[in-house]
Design a protein around this motif. Sequence first.
Motif, mmCIF file in Angstrom:
data_model
loop_
_atom_site.group_PDB
_atom_site.id
_atom_site.type_symbol
_atom_site.label_atom_id
_atom_site.label_comp_id
_atom_site.label_asym_id
_atom_site.label_seq_id
_atom_site.Cartn_x
_atom_site.Cartn_y
_atom_site.Cartn_z
ATOM 1 N N SER A 136 -40.189 -20.240 -12.941
ATOM 2 C CA SER A 136 -40.424 -19.686 -14.146
ATOM 3 C C SER A 136 -39.532 -20.356 -15.295
ATOM 4 C CB SER A 136 -39.850 -18.339 -13.999
ATOM 5 O OG SER A 136 -40.188 -17.669 -15.290
ATOM 6 N N HIS A 147 -41.153 -22.433 -18.633
ATOM 7 C CA HIS A 147 -40.859 -22.163 -19.830
ATOM 8 C C HIS A 147 -40.188 -23.240 -20.791
ATOM 9 C CE1 HIS A 147 -42.111 -18.279 -18.596
ATOM 10 N NE2 HIS A 147 -42.141 -18.033 -19.958
ATOM 11 N N GLY A 176 -42.637 -25.857 -21.250
ATOM 12 C CA GLY A 176 -43.296 -25.576 -22.484
ATOM 13 C C GLY A 176 -42.817 -25.425 -23.685
ATOM 14 N N VAL A 214 -44.370 -23.260 -25.959
ATOM 15 C CA VAL A 214 -43.686 -22.316 -26.029
ATOM 16 C C VAL A 214 -42.715 -22.001 -27.170
ATOM 17 C CG1 VAL A 214 -42.363 -20.582 -24.466
ATOM 18 C CG2 VAL A 214 -44.425 -22.074 -23.556
ATOM 19 N N TRP A 245 -39.487 -20.544 -29.013
ATOM 20 C CA TRP A 245 -37.877 -20.101 -28.445
ATOM 21 C C TRP A 245 -38.125 -18.855 -29.363
ATOM 22 C CZ3 TRP A 245 -34.872 -20.221 -24.741
ATOM 23 C CH2 TRP A 245 -33.842 -19.836 -24.789
ATOM 24 N N THR A 288 -39.329 -15.273 -24.984
ATOM 25 C CA THR A 288 -38.898 -16.324 -24.181
ATOM 26 C C THR A 288 -37.473 -15.902 -23.708
ATOM 27 O OG1 THR A 288 -40.396 -17.816 -25.271
ATOM 28 C CG2 THR A 288 -38.822 -18.698 -24.077
ATOM 29 N N ILE A 315 -37.373 -13.571 -20.993
ATOM 30 C CA ILE A 315 -37.855 -13.897 -19.681
ATOM 31 C C ILE A 315 -36.639 -14.833 -18.998
ATOM 32 C CG2 ILE A 315 -39.330 -15.595 -18.557
ATOM 33 C CD1 ILE A 315 -41.308 -14.828 -20.545
#
Length: 378
Positions: A169, A173, A176, A182, A184, A188, A191
């Motif tokens: 994971s 991320h 990404g 993705v 920031w 995020t 996560i």
Amino acid sequence: MTSTENDRVWSWGPLTVRLMLAQTAVLAVGLIIVVATAVLVGPSMFYRELVEAGHAYAATGLIHLEDAFRSVILTALVIGGLPALFIAGLLSSYLYRTIGRSLSSFSTAAREVAAGNYDVDVTSTKLGPEFDSLATSFNDMAARLAAVDTTRRQLLADLAHEMRTPLASLKGHLEGIEDGVVEWDARTIGIFNAQITRMERLAHDIRQLTATEEATAKLQLTLQDPGALTAQAVAAIEPAAAAKNITVTTNSAGPLSTPIPLDPERMGQVLGNLLENALGHTPPGGSVTVHTDNAPEAVTITVTDTGEGIRPEHLHDVFARFYRVHTGREAHRAGSGLGLAISKSLVEAQGGTLEASSDGLGHGASFHIRLPRTRALH
């Protein structure tokens, strides 16, 4: 092997050879003594007996026959001694082969164990109860080493599996973010924090489990009120239960609770693990009940939930490391899968037992802590 060790091996030989040589030497020395006694002392003793019996004249006439007497005795001893030595040699050879095979089997099994192959079985040597006991002890040792090695391998495999999900994971991320796919943002960051917290908790639980099972966690047993410890654990979990809309209640049966030898910190950890596990498997609107039974011989604390339940075939597996009944949902579990294993080890270290029961899926589960009242204080 050093030169000194080589010299010792060649000068003395294997144990079985030394035993055979020692037995043969004893027989040979005994035969030599018998021969020397018969040849050197026998004639003079026979002559003295004749004189004392009043046959001095006959004894004087027999003096010239001493050489013949010695020759006859020596011949008789040789005729009787050679078969005796032959039989003794056969017995020594049998003993040599029997002990040699037994020691060889032990040596072979020891080399297999040293090489990491614990699937060995030393059979009975038929040399007496001492050798049989040695064979049994060796087989037990090999079996325990095999169990430890299997547990170690399983632990490493499970640990790698548990770390794979959060690491994947985090890596996904991060890739990404680098690719601009993705953002920031707060989501995020949450996560990342959740996955890092999961790995930290995993490392912490592994340390606790290792310390518990290797008895490095020193228990501080003092007289404690189980009811008070239960109330503290319930009070600590109530905010999390309220957030999930789960009702937590307590009740007791029997006379008023009396203090028993417990480690308050460790028992609080056990109760916290069980309550947290119950909340994790109980849907919103459900309930968790903590029942204390104050029997004269033991105190039983039962944590019961109205959650998912456990299949009967899984009841003995829930205390295994990293075990989860619903593997498909494990990514959504906050726990490391070690809480119940740690709890069982801690309860047993305090002289108690921890068992699980359930009527099946959809009928909730119960965990029963039984603590005897006759536990010695340390």
